[in-house]
Design a protein around this motif. Structure first.
Motif, PDB file in Angstrom:
ATOM      1  N   LEU A   9       0.838  -1.193   0.000  1.00  0.00           N
ATOM      2  CA  LEU A   9       0.000   0.000   0.000  1.00  0.00           C
ATOM      3  C   LEU A   9       0.873   1.243   0.000  1.00  0.00           C
ATOM      4  O   LEU A   9       1.895   1.304   0.678  1.00  0.00           O
ATOM      5  N   SER A  10       0.444   2.221  -0.742  1.00  0.00           N
ATOM      6  CA  SER A  10       1.156   3.496  -0.744  1.00  0.00           C
ATOM      7  C   SER A  10       0.820   4.248   0.537  1.00  0.00           C
ATOM      8  O   SER A  10      -0.142   3.919   1.242  1.00  0.00           O
ATOM      9  N   ALA A  11       1.597   5.256   0.830  1.00  0.00           N
ATOM     10  CA  ALA A  11       1.326   6.088   2.008  1.00  0.00           C
ATOM     11  C   ALA A  11      -0.068   6.695   1.915  1.00  0.00           C
ATOM     12  O   ALA A  11      -0.793   6.788   2.907  1.00  0.00           O
ATOM     13  N   LYS A  12      -0.466   7.073   0.701  1.00  0.00           N
ATOM     14  CA  LYS A  12      -1.797   7.648   0.490  1.00  0.00           C
ATOM     15  C   LYS A  12      -2.879   6.634   0.846  1.00  0.00           C
ATOM     16  O   LYS A  12      -3.864   6.981   1.505  1.00  0.00           O
ATOM     17  N   ASN A  13      -2.691   5.365   0.428  1.00  0.00           N
ATOM     18  CA  ASN A  13      -3.662   4.322   0.758  1.00  0.00           C
ATOM     19  C   ASN A  13      -3.765   4.100   2.259  1.00  0.00           C
ATOM     20  O   ASN A  13      -4.861   3.932   2.793  1.00  0.00           O
ATOM     21  N   VAL A  14      -2.627   4.102   2.929  1.00  0.00           N
ATOM     22  CA  VAL A  14      -2.608   3.895   4.378  1.00  0.00           C
ATOM     23  C   VAL A  14      -3.358   5.029   5.068  1.00  0.00           C
ATOM     24  O   VAL A  14      -4.158   4.794   5.985  1.00  0.00           O
ATOM     25  N   ILE A  15      -3.152   6.259   4.631  1.00  0.00           N
ATOM     26  CA  ILE A  15      -3.855   7.412   5.209  1.00  0.00           C
ATOM     27  C   ILE A  15      -5.360   7.289   4.962  1.00  0.00           C
ATOM     28  O   ILE A  15      -6.164   7.516   5.870  1.00  0.00           O
TER      29      ILE A  15
END
Length: 83
Positions: A9-15
């Motif tokens: 997961l990208s950082a954006k997905n995690v957020i």
């Protein structure tokens, strides 16, 4: 073998996932023993969310005599522990 699944997961997905968990007031996430994902485990830990491990294919009870009933009993206990 799906014993380790990494979603990358990208950082954006995690957020986005973290915001969704807070918005929907998610208190429990159901996991399966044959899948392990470091990213999901990190999200769970950082958000103090309970987990329950459900074993729908009987991976943990395959050598027991009454494995179907044991599997269902363990799944029920796991669900109860999370609510």
């Amino acid at each position: 073998d799906h014993s380790h699944v990494d979603t990358n997961l990208s950082a954006k997905n995690v957020i986005e996932i973290t915001k969704y968990l807070a918005k929907e007031k998610i208190t429990c996430i159901l996991l399966e023993p044959q899948f392990e994902d470091k990213t999901i485990k990190t999200i769970i830990e950082k958000n103090n969310i309970k987990t329950a491990t459900l074993d729908p294919i009987g991976k943990k009870t395959e050598n027991l005599k009454n494995n179907y009933f044991e599997m269902m009993k363990k799944n029920t206990q796991q669900l109860k522990s999370c609510v």
